[in-house]
Design a protein around this motif. Structure first.
Motif, mmCIF file in Angstrom:
data_model
loop_
_atom_site.group_PDB
_atom_site.id
_atom_site.type_symbol
_atom_site.label_atom_id
_atom_site.label_comp_id
_atom_site.label_asym_id
_atom_site.label_seq_id
_atom_site.Cartn_x
_atom_site.Cartn_y
_atom_site.Cartn_z
ATOM 1 N N ALA B 197 0.811 -1.222 0.000
ATOM 2 C CA ALA B 197 0.000 0.000 0.000
ATOM 3 C C ALA B 197 0.843 1.269 0.000
ATOM 4 O O ALA B 197 0.579 2.199 -0.757
ATOM 5 C CB ALA B 197 -0.942 -0.003 1.204
ATOM 6 N N LEU B 198 1.874 1.287 0.837
ATOM 7 C CA LEU B 198 2.641 2.525 0.982
ATOM 8 C C LEU B 198 3.343 2.893 -0.321
ATOM 9 O O LEU B 198 3.364 4.060 -0.722
ATOM 10 C CB LEU B 198 3.656 2.401 2.128
ATOM 11 N N VAL B 201 0.723 4.260 -2.731
ATOM 12 C CA VAL B 201 0.291 5.618 -2.381
ATOM 13 C C VAL B 201 1.389 6.627 -2.711
ATOM 14 O O VAL B 201 1.129 7.692 -3.284
ATOM 15 C CB VAL B 201 -0.103 5.678 -0.888
ATOM 16 N N ARG B 204 1.710 6.912 -6.520
ATOM 17 C CA ARG B 204 0.538 7.607 -7.062
ATOM 18 C C ARG B 204 0.636 9.113 -6.809
ATOM 19 O O ARG B 204 0.415 9.917 -7.707
ATOM 20 C CB ARG B 204 -0.731 7.039 -6.431
ATOM 21 N N ALA B 219 -4.363 0.959 -9.496
ATOM 22 C CA ALA B 219 -3.526 0.336 -8.467
ATOM 23 C C ALA B 219 -4.121 -0.968 -7.979
ATOM 24 O O ALA B 219 -5.338 -1.083 -7.822
ATOM 25 C CB ALA B 219 -3.362 1.297 -7.298
ATOM 26 N N GLU B 220 -3.270 -1.925 -7.762
ATOM 27 C CA GLU B 220 -3.692 -3.144 -7.060
ATOM 28 C C GLU B 220 -2.808 -3.238 -5.819
ATOM 29 O O GLU B 220 -1.586 -3.188 -5.904
ATOM 30 C CB GLU B 220 -3.510 -4.375 -7.930
ATOM 31 N N ILE B 221 -3.481 -3.369 -4.695
ATOM 32 C CA ILE B 221 -2.757 -3.364 -3.426
ATOM 33 C C ILE B 221 -2.886 -4.729 -2.789
ATOM 34 O O ILE B 221 -3.923 -5.381 -2.896
ATOM 35 C CB ILE B 221 -3.342 -2.261 -2.520
ATOM 36 N N PHE B 223 -3.857 -6.807 -0.043
ATOM 37 C CA PHE B 223 -4.685 -6.620 1.158
ATOM 38 C C PHE B 223 -4.271 -7.600 2.235
ATOM 39 O O PHE B 223 -3.780 -8.653 1.974
ATOM 40 C CB PHE B 223 -6.161 -6.788 0.811
#
Lengths: 346, 223
Positions: B197-198, B201, B204, B219-221, B223
């Motif tokens: 995620a970081l 972000v 982006r 985006a694919e994060i 999870f």
């Protein structure tokens, strides 16, 4: 170095029975412990005066009481308070207390940071730093100045509650059980971006209200705002919601942050009404307060009102949520990010 | 209980056909492919039907005999330590492929960290890499998974960023350092991000600062 002790605060009655059994104490001790932990305002095992000294010593050998006071409080001119709790080294979480007439709503965090990476969210910029335990979630209610008069709880602070569902459900059990805080689950709302499998479990295992962060009904647009759309499209989220009964006291609502020129058009109104057709729900429109690095802005008041009226005309009960605490970084994640950054600079 | 979980997540049992450690603690895990999928899709996997499944990107190509995923072992994790111990013939439970992280022929930059390379590797193995540039960021050089293949196929459109070791061959630094150093980024191209995620972000935000419209960023994060 002294070993880290387990915490009593945040344990369910069953877990407290296990604690009692492990220490060779009578089963009814668990009820006494629950009473001290969740019904009385004490802060140490030593204050549990209806337990013998020997029992208190036994408990103290293995356990800490487990509540934590806020490290910082900011008060808005409108009465909103933002509490900052420290959960570990340089790890901060935020809790907001929002007074409104005779209601006091507490907005709790469920994770430290967040994995979901939503474009408009400040917490996302911290990345994911860890899960909160049920005790750390309930402590955000228990350890604030207004603890005794809290009327409503919303899981809308930092983190995605359905990405930490075990602890979130446990915290709801503590808040709603007779042996705990005895709150009605109808005073609790859990807000999620819509992780479908966890949402199903939440709806099955709790009676609390559900709020879904919707923000746009269109697939491609939602993907650019919320990466979760790729794994759990909003159409699937709504399909799952349709399987549940919200015609009684339990509510489902949809959160919709308005972004200028992006999701505030008549086309969005039309698609929202199609998507939510037949579901007894409400939409909460939220004004966007810009966060650094985000190209999104809020539409003007006239557009917001027009959007609301169009949805109401379509038969979807829609309201605009009042913005609170803007002068104290009330947007979730702003204060803790600020605090985290200032600590990193030390 | 078993049936409930299998029904709930629409899982079915399959026998694994391969489990290769391609780098320390990083595995390519395979079973026989049945049916079709789109490169970039994900799949739910569990080793125990009593446990909720986890989601992984498919890393194999659409014509490969096996369906494969790429994973690194998370110490203390529920699933990956179990998967790492499995051998061909062992049973796991998987869902049908799903998801919409797909890329067409229009110009795009793919940006991944670590095992986030998986969906892009699947697209490349499926022959869908026209007009694409791949930027892969890792900590150490042995984490450039599938490097030989990617170098051969993508040539100069394969950029490797190695943050913790100076190799002399790869860009030394994080993906964000690489992107900051670029004079110009196409504002018309699409950008696909996959990883933690970081990173997603940060990248982006950086792309947006450099003038890329956020609607061009997907985006694919994990999870």
């Amino acid at each position: 170095m002294e070993p880290i002790k387990e915490l009593l605060f945040g344990k369910t009655l069953n877990e407290l029975i296990q604690v009692s059994t492990d220490l060779g104490l009578p089963k009814f001790t668990a009820g006494q412990l629950a009473d001290w932990l969740y019904k009385k305002q004490i802060g140490s095992i030593d204050e549990m005066s209806n337990l013998s000294r020997k029992v208190r010593e036994l408990l103290t050998e293995k356990y800490d009481f487990g509540t934590v006071l806020p490290a910082k409080v900011q008060v808005s001119t409108d009465g909103t308070k933002k509490y900052l709790f420290v959960t570990g080294k340089h790890q901060f979480i935020e809790t907001a207390m929002i007074p409104d007439d005779d209601r006091i709503t507490v907005c709790v965090s469920s994770q430290i940071g967040c994995k979901m990476g939503c474009l408009f969210c400040m917490t996302a910029k911290q990345g994911f730093q860890g899960q909160l335990s049920a005790g750390e979630i309930v402590n955000q209610i228990r350890s604030i100045d207004e603890a005794a008069s809290v009327s409503n709880i919303v899981y809308m602070g930092m983190g995605e509650p359905f990405d930490n569902l075990d602890e979130v459900l446990k915290s709801i059990e503590i808040l709603t059980s007779e042996w705990g805080y005895g709150m009605s689950p109808r005073r609790i709302t859990v807000s999620s971006i819509g992780i479908v499998p966890a949402m199903g479990r939440f709806l099955r295992e709790s009676e609390a209200h559900l709020a879904i962060s919707l923000h746009t009904p269109f697939d491609e647009q939602r993907k650019s705002l919320m990466p979760v759309q790729i794994a759990y499209p909003i159409a699937e989220v709504v399909e799952e919601i349709r399987k549940w009964d919200f015609t009684g006291q339990r509510r489902v609502s949809f959160e919709y942050i308005l972004f200028k020129g992006l999701n505030d058009t008549s086309i969005h109104v039309k698609e929202l009404s199609r998507l939510l057709n037949g579901i007894k729900c409400r939409i909460n429109l939220i004004r966007f307060h810009p966060v650094p690095g985000t190209p999104l802005v809020s539409p003007d008041e006239e557009t917001i009102l027009h959007f609301k009226n169009q949805l109401n005309d379509k038969g979807i009960f829609t309201s605009v949520r009042a913005s609170r605490g803007q002068d104290i970084y009330a947007a979730c994640g702003l204060l803790s990010t600020k605090e985290q950054n200032s600590n990193l600079k030390i | 209980m078993q049936l409930t979980n299998l029904n709930k997540y629409e899982l079915k049992p399959v026998l694994i056909t391969g489990n290769e450690e391609i780098s320390p603690n990083v595995f390519v895990f395979s079973w026989k492919r049945e049916g079709i999928f789109s490169p970039g899709q994900v799949i739910k996997i569990t080793a125990d039907p009593n446990e909720p499944p986890r989601i992984y990107s498919i890393c194999s190509g659409i014509n490969d005999e096996n369906l494969s995923v790429l994973f690194n072992v998370k110490p203390g994790g529920e699933l990956t330590p179990k998967l790492a111990m499995m051998k061909p013939g062992d049973k796991i439970y998987v869902s049908a492929p799903y998801g919409s992280f797909s890329s067409d022929d229009s110009p795009a930059t793919w940006i991944a960290t670590g095992t986030g390379i998986a969906p892009f590797y699947s697209m490349i193995r499926s022959g869908r890499y026209k007009n694409k540039k791949l930027i892969h960021g890792v900590s150490y050089a042995n984490q450039f998974y599938f490097e030989e293949f990617l170098e051969k196929v993508l040539d100069e459109n394969y950029i490797r960023c190695c943050s913790r070791a100076e190799t002399g061959v790869h860009f030394h630094g994080r993906i964000t350092d690489y992107l900051i150093g670029l004079n110009k980024l196409s504002r018309e191209d699409k950008y696909y991000l996959c990883g933690q995620a970081l990173m997603v972000v940060e990248v982006r935000d950086l792309l947006i600062r450099k003038g890329v419209p956020y609607g061009q960023i997907y985006a694919e994060i994990y999870f």
